[in-house]
Write an enzyme that holds these catalytic residues in place. Structure first.
Site, PDB file in Angstrom:
ATOM      1  N   ARG A 141      -4.185  -2.571  13.034  1.00  0.00           N
ATOM      2  CA  ARG A 141      -5.793  -2.462  13.070  1.00  0.00           C
ATOM      3  C   ARG A 141      -6.093  -3.983  13.324  1.00  0.00           C
ATOM      4  O   ARG A 141      -5.999  -4.613  12.358  1.00  0.00           O
ATOM      5  CB  ARG A 141      -6.334  -2.161  11.627  1.00  0.00           C
ATOM      6  CG  ARG A 141      -6.030  -0.572  11.388  1.00  0.00           C
ATOM      7  CD  ARG A 141      -6.654   0.056  10.187  1.00  0.00           C
ATOM      8  NE  ARG A 141      -6.598   1.243   9.689  1.00  0.00           N
ATOM      9  CZ  ARG A 141      -5.225   1.640   9.093  1.00  0.00           C
ATOM     10  NH1 ARG A 141      -4.540   0.714   8.530  1.00  0.00           N
ATOM     11  NH2 ARG A 141      -5.221   3.093   8.934  1.00  0.00           N
TER      12      ARG A 141
ATOM     13  N   GLU B  30       0.646  -1.406   0.053  1.00  0.00           N
ATOM     14  CA  GLU B  30       0.138  -0.117  -0.075  1.00  0.00           C
ATOM     15  C   GLU B  30       0.918   1.323  -0.205  1.00  0.00           C
ATOM     16  O   GLU B  30       0.521   2.239  -0.580  1.00  0.00           O
ATOM     17  CB  GLU B  30      -0.910   0.064   1.124  1.00  0.00           C
ATOM     18  CG  GLU B  30      -2.031  -0.899   1.065  1.00  0.00           C
ATOM     19  CD  GLU B  30      -3.017  -0.743   2.047  1.00  0.00           C
ATOM     20  OE1 GLU B  30      -3.420   0.410   2.526  1.00  0.00           O
ATOM     21  OE2 GLU B  30      -3.828  -1.853   2.557  1.00  0.00           O
TER      22      GLU B  30
ATOM     23  N   TYR C 173       0.696  -5.261  12.934  1.00  0.00           N
ATOM     24  CA  TYR C 173      -0.206  -4.560  12.352  1.00  0.00           C
ATOM     25  C   TYR C 173      -1.141  -3.862  13.533  1.00  0.00           C
ATOM     26  O   TYR C 173      -1.615  -4.651  14.362  1.00  0.00           O
ATOM     27  CB  TYR C 173      -0.963  -5.416  11.377  1.00  0.00           C
ATOM     28  CG  TYR C 173      -2.004  -4.580  10.362  1.00  0.00           C
ATOM     29  CD1 TYR C 173      -1.410  -3.628   9.615  1.00  0.00           C
ATOM     30  CD2 TYR C 173      -3.379  -4.926  10.370  1.00  0.00           C
ATOM     31  CE1 TYR C 173      -2.370  -2.976   8.923  1.00  0.00           C
ATOM     32  CE2 TYR C 173      -4.196  -4.211   9.557  1.00  0.00           C
ATOM     33  CZ  TYR C 173      -3.632  -3.281   8.656  1.00  0.00           C
ATOM     34  OH  TYR C 173      -4.564  -2.563   7.849  1.00  0.00           O
TER      35      TYR C 173
ATOM     36  N   ASP D  97      -6.442  -6.664   6.368  1.00  0.00           N
ATOM     37  CA  ASP D  97      -7.624  -6.718   7.101  1.00  0.00           C
ATOM     38  C   ASP D  97      -8.564  -6.368   5.914  1.00  0.00           C
ATOM     39  O   ASP D  97      -8.272  -6.741   4.725  1.00  0.00           O
ATOM     40  CB  ASP D  97      -7.716  -5.364   7.766  1.00  0.00           C
ATOM     41  CG  ASP D  97      -7.224  -3.903   6.912  1.00  0.00           C
ATOM     42  OD1 ASP D  97      -7.107  -4.214   5.795  1.00  0.00           O
ATOM     43  OD2 ASP D  97      -7.003  -3.101   7.764  1.00  0.00           O
TER      44      ASP D  97
ATOM     45  N   ASP E 158      -2.396  -4.496   3.232  1.00  0.00           N
ATOM     46  CA  ASP E 158      -2.672  -4.831   4.710  1.00  0.00           C
ATOM     47  C   ASP E 158      -3.448  -6.044   4.894  1.00  0.00           C
ATOM     48  O   ASP E 158      -4.605  -6.270   4.286  1.00  0.00           O
ATOM     49  CB  ASP E 158      -3.190  -3.577   5.267  1.00  0.00           C
ATOM     50  CG  ASP E 158      -2.338  -2.436   5.356  1.00  0.00           C
ATOM     51  OD1 ASP E 158      -1.006  -2.717   4.858  1.00  0.00           O
ATOM     52  OD2 ASP E 158      -2.850  -1.411   5.503  1.00  0.00           O
TER      53      ASP E 158
ATOM     54  N   HIS F 288      -6.965 -10.410  14.077  1.00  0.00           N
ATOM     55  CA  HIS F 288      -5.492 -10.611  13.707  1.00  0.00           C
ATOM     56  C   HIS F 288      -4.828 -10.417  15.304  1.00  0.00           C
ATOM     57  O   HIS F 288      -5.402 -10.309  16.166  1.00  0.00           O
ATOM     58  CB  HIS F 288      -4.722  -9.432  13.122  1.00  0.00           C
ATOM     59  CG  HIS F 288      -5.382  -9.482  11.638  1.00  0.00           C
ATOM     60  ND1 HIS F 288      -5.486 -10.495  10.790  1.00  0.00           N
ATOM     61  CD2 HIS F 288      -6.260  -8.604  11.383  1.00  0.00           C
ATOM     62  CE1 HIS F 288      -6.060 -10.101   9.540  1.00  0.00           C
ATOM     63  NE2 HIS F 288      -6.618  -8.920   9.827  1.00  0.00           N
TER      64      HIS F 288
ATOM     65  N   GLU G 184      -9.894  -3.707   4.354  1.00  0.00           N
ATOM     66  CA  GLU G 184      -9.774  -2.772   3.509  1.00  0.00           C
ATOM     67  C   GLU G 184      -8.642  -3.326   2.609  1.00  0.00           C
ATOM     68  O   GLU G 184      -8.561  -3.042   1.308  1.00  0.00           O
ATOM     69  CB  GLU G 184      -9.257  -1.562   4.147  1.00  0.00           C
ATOM     70  CG  GLU G 184     -10.513  -0.969   4.708  1.00  0.00           C
ATOM     71  CD  GLU G 184     -11.456  -0.276   3.645  1.00  0.00           C
ATOM     72  OE1 GLU G 184     -11.109   0.707   3.013  1.00  0.00           O
ATOM     73  OE2 GLU G 184     -12.818  -0.441   3.730  1.00  0.00           O
TER      74      GLU G 184
END
Length: 891
Positions: free
Chosen positions: A298, A8, A296, A83, A81, A343, A85
């Site tokens: 989130r 990203e 990570y 997740d 990432d 996660h 998104e």
């Protein structure tokens, strides 16, 4: 021939390319490469919720670079990432590459890693998987829901409630919580009560304090001593008695450490301990993650990889000794209902990188947040703390009175040696200099002297204390995030953007770390609760989040969820089709009346018009929003801005003469305008050519009550800006003034807003230098531009650092820090990507309304005036793409 990896951000790309070596080309997508078209009709319910994706020039450019790199590659690794998104971004990239025909003969695989370390990245490449379709479906459902709610409710708001801005599926529920808390505070009435404390001495002469718990043989409730008279009676009885120890109760309790951070708890603790807002905490954590320092950020999960768990245990044993290491690893279970989104917890990637060792490598905010994450993760694997708690009951000889003393002492500090969690906002308030309403005593530091049953005690002074109940506190960022999490509303990754969005819309303000609902926000909430109550209901919103989780788990079809939602939602919208502005006004006036027209201390009617004396004040809606007007209009033209009447200034226009200017002899008047109160000198005049000139005016600073303004204050405000002194380092003059965003101090090109406690008329040199030093940390002067010798500077902005030359600005690339850019780089960047600052205020209105354009006729009603309002801007992870050619796509 190298494989292509897509991540990203450029910062992450650089790190990963270093780990993977020459056989891999790592490119960044720069977040989302496309988004729903920014206009009505981007989600089509009649076509089973087909979506029209707009083209983002930057996204197209990045996908073009990826397609070019793929020409000589065999495999494409989508490494965005881990997740929902991130999964969506990978799907978008793959879909856009497929439309270009760039994936023929290519092996496309998805890889994820929870930490950016060489081991984790290489392991991910060796264990790829396919795209997670249920997770993509959950993204599509969430995106469609947010879009349909935003683009349906927002235009309705504009038509029925002029002056409002937008509504959102989750943001409106969060706003409702803030507004309801504000209403609770306004409705609160303080209630008096008293308590009694007495000083005692043990037979050994050791003093301690105890509180009265029983009177006349009966246990006291909070309001059983309601006034001074009853408190004095109890005090007299207490002073007449003799006392002995009735019982001593001792017990040892264990306090286990809290689990390592997940996103929401990190935001809460960063707010309480570090004073960081949710947005700042997430930006700082993102930088730590991309640099490979933490996992990570989130996540809904609190579990840790076993390898990390045992590494932390080894560190605890070495650093603190075997007593601080529990016999078995502590394993924490996530409360998240959707395991796919739970996660690993947020932890340091290498526990041996202690906060002390990382202090030089990280900047101030990053170092503080890293220390918090490191300590929380390490403490989670330490031994429980052990506390000896003691409770002593003391009876009078006639058994009519009982006092109780409690104390607690730490027998073994365990994890408390390293980390102590803030359970509420009290500690954070104290650090911020906010005094609590009631003094508190830390029981952990209170130790009772040794006592035994039947020990006679010597009574000392008896003190009666008056108290008043306190209203519920306004939400802080930490407590609001906690409440949203308890209700199951939103997701940790969305909390920061929701809270920021409410502030950007001017629905709430954040003052002294607390959210205060503004009148506009309360008006919007009242409208939504009255006419769309189900869709701002916490239970409904929480249930929808559960359905989205079921989609992520592959248990529910996302289009079926959308069909059920749209059937009822569209019917609710259709039911408001015939809703008249008068109905809206009556509903708002009824619900907000107690807020807008609070009871007066003298008992007079707050709705009586101060101009005509017999008209009734009420809420009115105009083309620009709400205001307060008289029922006798048009005979009486009294108006005032929408909001609470503070009893300021008299008359229809609110004009109040303060006196004469000693220098010119002109009248100085306090006036009320459409944007608030201001001070005016004279009434204007004419220039040498006979043209009329405007009188000198200055706004009243926020926090200054109009009814307290004196003539001297007004003269001082009209004389702004004023000179404070000269900077001892640069020799430049320091001034204080009042601008569009409030009072400020200035030195050269550096500005800094004053705090609420600062007075622009009296702020001194030391305070000004301190404020400017803080501002200079956000501005870096690079030198003079080679063309016109005007200064080129780099500033920290809301969306990252940017270069500025005059009115031209250019954002710095994401991988370039403001400390690293040179004058030459900045000049080149400004020439390549520079754009003029957008005009504001009168200049913006003039630019938007050229003289040649015919003037529009006045609308007969507020509804007609706003009928052609533009579509709402739906929330997105990054700035939404510009509208482009339509391309309906289905996964």
């Amino acid at each position: 021939m190298s494989d292509v990896v897509v991540v990203e951000s450029p910062a992450k790309a650089k790190t990963i390319e270093k780990y993977l070596g020459r056989d891999f080309t790592v490119l960044a997508s720069f977040g989302h490469v496309r988004d729903l078209e920014e206009k009505d009709g981007a989600v089509i319910p009649d076509q089973d919720f087909a979506m029209v994706w707009g083209k983002d020039p930057r996204g197209e450019q990045q996908v073009g670079k990826i397609a070019q790199a793929l020409k000589g590659a065999k495999r494409l690794f989508l490494a965005t990432d881990p997740d929902r998104e991130g999964e969506a971004i990978s799907w978008h990239v793959k879909d856009m590459l497929g439309q270009r025909g760039a994936l023929k003969g290519k092996d496309v695989q998805r890889i994820t890693f929870n930490e950016i370390t060489k081991r984790a990245v290489q392991y991910a490449v060796e264990h790829p998987r396919d795209l997670d379709v249920p997770l993509i479906d959950a993204y599509l459902a969430r995106r469609a829901l947010d879009y349909l709610v935003g683009y349906t409710l927002s235009p309705l708001l504009w038509r029925k409630l002029p002056g409002s801005r937008s509504a959102g599926r989750v943001q409106s529920v969060a706003l409702r919580l803030i507004c309801e808390r504000e209403a609770e505070i306004e409705a609160f009435r303080a209630r008096e009560y008293w308590t009694l404390e007495a000083r005692f001495q043990t037979p050994a002469g050791a003093p301690f304090t105890a509180r009265l718990t029983h009177l006349d043989g009966r246990k006291l409730e909070q309001f059983d001593l309601p006034d001074e008279a009853t408190a004095k009676r109890a005090k007299a009885l207490a002073e007449a008695g003799s006392y002995a120890v009735a019982s001593v109760e001792k017990k040892r309790t264990r306090r286990n450490p809290p689990p390592p951070f997940m996103t929401s708890t990190l935001q809460m603790e960063a707010s309480r301990k570090l004073g960081m807002g949710a947005q700042q905490a997430m930006r700082t954590a993102q930088a730590l993650y991309e640099a490979g320092h933490i996992t990570y950020m989130r996540t809904d999960g609190v579990s840790m990889a076993r390898e990390a768990m045992f590494a932390i245990r080894d560190h605890v044993k070495d650093a603190f000794g075997p007593d601080y290491l529990p016999s078995a690893p502590r394993e924490y279970q996530t409360k998240a209902k959707n395991a796919q989104e739970a996660h690993e917890a947020i932890r340091p990637t290498d526990v041996t990188r202690t906060p002390e060792a990382m202090a030089r490598e990280l900047d101030g905010a990053q170092a503080r947040l890293y220390e918090l994450i490191w300590k929380r993760a390490v403490a989670s694997q330490m031994s429980a703390a052990e506390l000896d708690q003691t409770a002593v009951d003391i009876d009078s000889a006639d058994r009519n009175l009982r006092f109780r003393a409690t104390g607690s002492v730490v027998a073994f500090d365990g994890f408390l040696k390293l980390y102590r969690e803030d359970e509420d906002d009290r500690a954070a308030d104290l650090r911020a200099g906010i005094k609590p309403a009631e003094p508190t005593e830390d029981e952990d530091s209170r130790i009772l002297p040794p006592m035994r049953e039947r020990d006679p005690l010597k009574r000392g002074e008896v003190t009666a204390r008056q108290h008043f109940t306190q209203p519920p506190p306004r939400y802080s960022e930490a407590s609001l995030v906690k409440r949203l999490e308890e209700l199951g509303i939103g997701r940790p990754s969305t909390y920061a953007s929701i809270l920021q969005r409410l502030q950007d819309l001017k629905y709430v303000t954040l003052e002294k770390r607390r959210f205060i609902a503004q009148d506009l926000g309360r008006m919007v909430t009242t409208f939504l609760v009255r006419f769309f109550e189900r869709y701002v209901d916490t239970g409904f919103t929480s249930a929808m989040e559960e359905k989205l989780d079921e989609i992520s788990a592959g248990q529910t079809d996302w289009r079926a969820v959308m069909r059920d939602f749209w059937k009822d939602f569209s019917a609710a919208v259709e039911a408001t089709k015939d809703l008249k502005i008068r109905d809206v006004i009556d509903a708002l006036d009824e619900d907000l009346g107690p807020h807008i027209f609070p009871e007066r201390a003298d008992g007079t009617d707050p709705r009586v018009c101060p101009t005509c004396g017999n008209g009734r004040l009420g809420l009115r809606l105009g083309r620009t929003g709400a205001f307060i007007g008289c029922s006798n209009y048009p005979e009486c033209r009294y108006t005032r801005p929408f909001g609470v009447d503070s009893g300021n200034a008299e008359g229809a226009g609110g004009d109040q003469e303060l006196g004469d200017d000693p220098a010119t002899g002109e009248k100085i008047t306090l006036k009320r305008g459409p944007y608030g109160f201001y001070i005016q000198l004279g009434e204007g005049g004419t220039d040498a050519k006979g043209k009329p000139t405007k009188p000198k005016r200055t706004s009243l600073p926020n926090g200054v009550a109009p009814d307290t303004v004196t003539l001297d204050q007004a003269i001082g405000l009209l004389s702004l800006p004023r000179a404070i002194g000269f900077d001892p380092e640069t020799g430049e003059e320091i001034t204080a003034g009042l601008g569009r965003f409030g009072p400020y101090v200035r030195c050269g090109t550096v500005f800094k807003s004053l705090d609420k406690d600062d007075d622009v008329l009296t702020v001194g040199m030391n305070r000004a230098l301190a404020l400017l030093a803080d501002a200079r940390a956000r501005v870096r002067e690079l030198g003079a531009h080679p063309k016109d010798k005007e200064p080129v500077v780099v500033r920290k902005g809301r969306f990252g650092p940017y270069a500025q030359h005059g009115k031209t600005v250019a954002n710095l690339p994401r991988d370039v820090a403001m400390e690293d850019i040179t004058l030459e780089d900045a000049v080149a960047l400004l020439e390549e990507k520079g754009k003029a600052l957008k005009p504001r205020g009168a200049a913006a209105r003039k630019a938007a309304s050229p003289k040649a354009a015919p003037r529009k006729a006045s609308a007969k009603t507020a509804e007609a005036a706003t009928r052609k309002a533009p579509a709402a801007k739906a929330p997105a992870r990054k700035p939404a793409a510009k509208a482009g050619p339509k391309a309906a796509a289905k996964p």
